[in-house]
Design an enzyme around this catalytic site. Structure first.
Site, PDB file in Angstrom:
ATOM      1  N   CYS A   1      -1.065  -1.143  -4.656  1.00 37.18           N
ATOM      2  CA  CYS A   1      -0.254  -2.188  -5.287  1.00 37.18           C
ATOM      3  C   CYS A   1      -0.381  -3.500  -4.011  1.00 37.18           C
ATOM      4  CB  CYS A   1       1.184  -1.710  -5.392  1.00 37.18           C
ATOM      5  SG  CYS A   1       2.050  -1.514  -3.678  1.00 37.18           S
TER       6      CYS A   1
ATOM      7  N   CYS B   1       0.788  -2.325  -0.445  1.00 40.15           N
ATOM      8  CA  CYS B   1       0.047  -1.577   0.031  1.00 40.15           C
ATOM      9  C   CYS B   1      -1.208  -2.221   0.356  1.00 40.15           C
ATOM     10  CB  CYS B   1      -0.258  -0.115  -0.646  1.00 40.15           C
ATOM     11  SG  CYS B   1       1.026   0.723  -1.103  1.00 40.15           S
TER      12      CYS B   1
ATOM     13  N   GLU C   1      -0.237   4.972   0.770  1.00 42.45           N
ATOM     14  CA  GLU C   1      -0.925   4.455   1.562  1.00 42.45           C
ATOM     15  C   GLU C   1      -0.289   3.903   2.774  1.00 42.45           C
ATOM     16  OE1 GLU C   1      -2.687   3.152  -2.525  1.00 42.45           O
ATOM     17  OE2 GLU C   1      -0.558   3.742  -1.649  1.00 42.45           O
TER      18      GLU C   1
ATOM     19  N   HIS D   1       5.174   4.443  -0.226  1.00 35.35           N
ATOM     20  CA  HIS D   1       3.838   4.636  -0.860  1.00 35.35           C
ATOM     21  C   HIS D   1       3.068   5.315  -0.047  1.00 35.35           C
ATOM     22  CE1 HIS D   1       4.629   1.094  -3.622  1.00 35.35           C
ATOM     23  NE2 HIS D   1       5.806   1.784  -3.665  1.00 35.35           N
TER      24      HIS D   1
END
Length: 188
Positions: free
Chosen positions: A117, A120, A89, A87
């Site tokens: 999420c 993250c 991040e 992801h």
């Protein structure tokens, strides 16, 4: 931030907020953007578009700032790396740790195009980033087909609520538009 639970939207306290603050919960502030935050969040959203356009991943971007200078600017790399943990991040945190040769990013801030999420948010917490600024609510991603479990990142567990992380949700519409503008250009 620890010791409060307030969600502020302009001057009005949200009706969903308990009338007596829970001393164990994190503060999430909804606010209008200042010039610096707007510029950095705009860069994170541009990364989200870039990731989709080049086929690397889905519409998420992140920027990490260290001592007022951009350290890294990344986008989702899930498709390119064939890695469900890549992801924006996570990629940004990994790159920032490499550049600083540290695992603690306590002098850093992260700007995320969307509310992180749970994975993250956990990485942000574990890296000791001091400030999270995000644009789109996770529900905007859920609305175009992303799994609804992503919508619980900053709302959730006691571990996160005990952090000293400042969380700011900027009141900007362009961050949510990235999902509508890129829908159909990537696989879920």
């Amino acid at each position: 931030m620890s010791g409060k639970y307030t969600i502020i939207d302009g001057q009005n306290v949200s009706e969903s907020v308990p009338s007596v603050p829970d001393p164990g919960l994190t503060t999430v502030e909804f606010t209008a953007a200042n010039d610096r935050d707007l510029r950095l969040l705009t860069q994170a959203v541009e990364e989200a578009y870039k990731g989709v356009e080049c086929g690397d991943g889905r519409p998420f971007g992140a920027v990490i700032v260290h001592k007022n200078r951009i350290l890294v600017s990344c986008h989702n790399m899930v498709l390119k790396y064939k890695d469900p943990t890549a992801h924006a991040e996570i990629v940004a945190i990994r790159e920032a740790c490499k550049k600083l040769k540290e695992i603690k990013l306590s002098e850093c801030e992260i700007y995320a195009s969307c509310e992180p999420c749970p994975m993250c948010f956990g990485a942000i917490h574990l890296s000791r980033i001091k400030r999270l600024v995000y644009g789109a609510k996770a529900e905007a991603a859920v609305a175009i087909g992303f799994n609804s479990c992503i919508a619980n990142g900053s709302k959730g567990t006691k571990l996160y609520n005990k952090s000293n992380l400042e969380i700011i949700k900027l009141d900007v519409s362009f961050a949510e538009q990235v999902f509508h503008n890129t829908k159909g250009k990537f696989s879920l």
